[in-house]
Design an enzyme around this catalytic site. Sequence first.
Site, PDB file in Angstrom:
ATOM      1  N   SER A  31     -47.211  13.639 -45.592  1.00  0.00           N
ATOM      2  CA  SER A  31     -46.196  14.633 -45.768  1.00  0.00           C
ATOM      3  C   SER A  31     -45.459  14.541 -47.072  1.00  0.00           C
ATOM      4  O   SER A  31     -44.609  15.279 -46.621  1.00  0.00           O
ATOM      5  CB  SER A  31     -45.204  14.842 -44.336  1.00  0.00           C
ATOM      6  OG  SER A  31     -46.421  15.312 -43.373  1.00  0.00           O
ATOM      7  N   THR A  35     -54.453   6.637 -30.306  1.00  0.00           N
ATOM      8  CA  THR A  35     -54.672   6.052 -28.518  1.00  0.00           C
ATOM      9  C   THR A  35     -55.761   4.423 -30.086  1.00  0.00           C
ATOM     10  O   THR A  35     -56.650   4.968 -31.243  1.00  0.00           O
ATOM     11  CB  THR A  35     -55.528   6.012 -27.773  1.00  0.00           C
ATOM     12  OG1 THR A  35     -56.716   7.174 -28.438  1.00  0.00           O
ATOM     13  CG2 THR A  35     -54.524   7.947 -26.833  1.00  0.00           C
ATOM     14  N   SER A  80     -45.174  21.609 -38.278  1.00  0.00           N
ATOM     15  CA  SER A  80     -47.319  21.912 -37.681  1.00  0.00           C
ATOM     16  C   SER A  80     -47.508  22.261 -39.430  1.00  0.00           C
ATOM     17  O   SER A  80     -46.733  22.829 -39.940  1.00  0.00           O
ATOM     18  CB  SER A  80     -46.786  23.249 -37.322  1.00  0.00           C
ATOM     19  OG  SER A  80     -48.115  23.587 -37.701  1.00  0.00           O
ATOM     20  N   GLY A  97     -43.523  10.870 -44.498  1.00  0.00           N
ATOM     21  CA  GLY A  97     -44.773  10.261 -44.808  1.00  0.00           C
ATOM     22  C   GLY A  97     -45.853   9.307 -43.809  1.00  0.00           C
ATOM     23  O   GLY A  97     -45.055   9.031 -43.993  1.00  0.00           O
TER      24      GLY A  97
END
Length: 393
Positions: A96, A160, A201, A340
């Site tokens: 990110s 998970t 988002s 990120g």
Amino acid sequence: MTTTRLPHRRIVAALLAAATLVALAPSAAIAAPAVSPSASLDLQPELNALVEQGTSTAALAEVRDHGRTIFRGAVGTADLATGQPARADGRFRIASTTKTFVSTITLQLVDEGRIKLDDPIEHYLPGAIPNGDAITIRQLLNHTSGLYNYLDDPHVRSNTEAGNREFLATGRWTEYTPQRLLAISTAKPPYFAPGQGWHYSNTNYVVIGMLIQQVTGHSWRDEVEARIIQPLGLRHTTLPTDSTAVPGPHAHGYFKFPEGPGDVTRLSPTIADAAGAGISTTDDLARFHASLFGGRLLSPARLSEMTTTVPIPGAPDHAEYGLGVVRYDLSCGQFWGHPGEIPGYSTGLLGTRDGSRQYALSYNEYDKSDSAQSNRLYRAFEEKALCGLAASG
């Protein structure tokens, strides 16, 4: 993917609840300065601790002060299969942190009069986004659009052990288009009406990538390459389209399983797109930060808009989000950057508002079972990297 961490990792749950993958230059390239013997900072103990006391397989970092590299180091193992040591010049997925590059291009287009921040996205991408006439470009950039984060969809990525196994076996090879990512998002209801809340988002930046393509006629990758990477001489920064590899020397990224590590270094960058597909080095990231906040990429007015923030609900340390950048309050003052995270790689990039000093860090967090310990070690590195400089400067 897993939750994207901001440099203050206590912010994780409130700030990036599911944002896994996943902040006018001269034409001459900028040469990396040599480490100055008169101004140094010993961060090797803090870097070592990330691996020796923490849960990472490798960590690499660089700290710059007024254009001088005053610390560069690496610790740990680049490849668990061969025992090859990590290199300080190694490349890594920046996830990110790519958003800051993409936001910079968007604001350059504002500087050029080609878009307006408070125009609705419908004006540029008619019919592409439901309720697009009520969502502005600014709201996309600062995550107040309400658009559903496609990474919140468990069919895309489930954080998970079972989800990690599935991603390692098949999910990391899935190829997405921006349109498919947007369709995954818009099949779900928005979190809130545009401008009526805040939720991180990745979909927002997928849309921004589509906007850049529409306005310029070139992909967001081509624009970042032409406007930032080439002018600044960021020779080790790449924006892969479909290659699953990390080019050049790099530390591998892993999932931890009871039977041993799962190497997740290779993956399709299309799952991140404009929200986080970049690859870079600590040196390139630090020099990008210095150029951006030093005023070489945006006009003063656009840099002011980039650093105009909105609150992050529930975030400690007074963290707030701007336009592709985050503001944090450390013990010695306010700092700006963007973190990120993508499977196998975590990135930190943070520095002063005037671009005078910054640090860049990559660490491959293998074992996430003791997040409190990892948070403490990360915070110790961050505080010394920036506040140690403040104290000595």
